[in-house]
Design a protein around this motif. Sequence first.
Motif, PDB file in Angstrom:
ATOM      1  N   GLU A   1       0.262   5.551  -0.031  1.00  0.00           N
ATOM      2  CA  GLU A   1      -0.608   6.722  -0.042  1.00  0.00           C
ATOM      3  C   GLU A   1       0.253   7.950   0.221  1.00  0.00           C
ATOM      4  OE1 GLU A   1      -4.553   4.487   1.787  1.00  0.00           O
ATOM      5  OE2 GLU A   1      -3.737   6.196   2.866  1.00  0.00           O
TER       6      GLU A   1
ATOM      7  N   ALA B   1      -9.394   2.783  10.098  1.00  0.00           N
ATOM      8  CA  ALA B   1     -10.734   2.231   9.861  1.00  0.00           C
ATOM      9  C   ALA B   1     -10.735   1.326   8.630  1.00  0.00           C
ATOM     10  CB  ALA B   1     -11.744   3.363   9.696  1.00  0.00           C
ATOM     11  N   ARG B   2     -10.018   1.725   7.591  1.00  0.00           N
ATOM     12  CA  ARG B   2      -9.989   0.938   6.357  1.00  0.00           C
ATOM     13  C   ARG B   2      -9.193  -0.347   6.493  1.00  0.00           C
ATOM     14  NH1 ARG B   2      -7.051   3.653   2.489  1.00  0.00           N
ATOM     15  NH2 ARG B   2      -6.562   5.404   3.825  1.00  0.00           N
ATOM     16  N   ARG B   3      -8.153  -0.343   7.362  1.00  0.00           N
ATOM     17  CA  ARG B   3      -7.209  -1.456   7.396  1.00  0.00           C
ATOM     18  C   ARG B   3      -7.209  -2.238   8.715  1.00  0.00           C
ATOM     19  NH1 ARG B   3      -4.140  -2.216   2.626  1.00  0.00           N
ATOM     20  NH2 ARG B   3      -2.505  -2.894   4.012  1.00  0.00           N
TER      21      ARG B   3
ATOM     22  N   ARG C   1      -7.004   8.011  11.506  1.00  0.00           N
ATOM     23  CA  ARG C   1      -8.266   7.310  11.778  1.00  0.00           C
ATOM     24  C   ARG C   1      -8.892   6.747  10.504  1.00  0.00           C
ATOM     25  NH1 ARG C   1      -9.540   7.484  16.942  1.00  0.00           N
ATOM     26  NH2 ARG C   1      -8.487   9.038  18.230  1.00  0.00           N
ATOM     27  N   ASP C   2      -8.754   7.456   9.395  1.00  0.00           N
ATOM     28  CA  ASP C   2      -9.265   6.952   8.121  1.00  0.00           C
ATOM     29  C   ASP C   2      -8.526   5.677   7.718  1.00  0.00           C
ATOM     30  OD1 ASP C   2     -10.676   7.135   5.467  1.00  0.00           O
ATOM     31  OD2 ASP C   2      -8.606   7.428   4.789  1.00  0.00           O
ATOM     32  N   LEU C   3      -7.205   5.714   7.775  1.00  0.00           N
ATOM     33  CA  LEU C   3      -6.407   4.533   7.422  1.00  0.00           C
ATOM     34  C   LEU C   3      -6.694   3.381   8.388  1.00  0.00           C
ATOM     35  CD1 LEU C   3      -4.219   3.273   5.613  1.00  0.00           C
ATOM     36  CD2 LEU C   3      -2.505   4.301   7.129  1.00  0.00           C
TER      37      LEU C   3
ATOM     38  N   ASP D   1      -6.352  11.594   9.108  1.00  0.00           N
ATOM     39  CA  ASP D   1      -5.677  10.674   8.185  1.00  0.00           C
ATOM     40  C   ASP D   1      -5.442   9.319   8.855  1.00  0.00           C
ATOM     41  OD1 ASP D   1      -5.070  12.610   5.941  1.00  0.00           O
ATOM     42  OD2 ASP D   1      -3.934  13.574   7.559  1.00  0.00           O
TER      43      ASP D   1
ATOM     44  N   LEU E   1       0.846  -1.194   0.000  1.00  0.00           N
ATOM     45  CA  LEU E   1       0.000   0.000   0.000  1.00  0.00           C
ATOM     46  C   LEU E   1       0.881   1.243   0.000  1.00  0.00           C
ATOM     47  CD1 LEU E   1      -2.935   1.288   0.570  1.00  0.00           C
ATOM     48  CD2 LEU E   1      -2.047   1.523   2.886  1.00  0.00           C
TER      49      LEU E   1
END
Length: 181
Positions: free
Chosen positions: A31, A69-71, A65-67, A63, A29
């Motif tokens: 980003e 939540a996704r992973r 928390r977004d990552l 950023d 990954l």
Amino acid sequence: MAEIKIRNTGERITGEQNVRSFLDTQEVLYEHWDASKLPTELQNKFVLSDEEKQQVLATFDSDIRDLAARRGYQTWDIITLSDETPNLDELLKKFENVHTHTEDEVRAITAGKGIFIIKGTKDVGYFDVELEAGDVISVPEHKPHFFTLMDNRQIVAVRLFIETEGWIAHPFADPQFESKN
């Protein structure tokens, strides 16, 4: 922006989309976060107080928390390394051995530079991912790799973990690996 050097051929891959496309083929990954939102006084500071570490985490909170939540990441912290770090050379020796983990190894670089050396597919072999502020990388579980500093020997990074006790390295002996490429 990250750059890649393929060790077998010396080929360099530059440009965010080219780097992302290559790393996608290697199941890594990549980003990019906006490193400029970090307060100016912290952009080139590599020895941080606990309060300053919390300020870095707060700056990138959405950023992170977004990552997470996704992973599926459950916890995160800050790592800082520089010539001011006690026993830096011993720490680097520990890092600079090819190993694997039972979870992803994630780094979001907020200041400085570093390199992940990763074992790619058979046709690619080992490659270096040169990272700088704003680059985010996640090396998949069980993929042989190691991390080291670049010549400037300075980095601040957010580390994210699935396991709350952090990562545990499992040595990976590989006769194909040549450390001086």
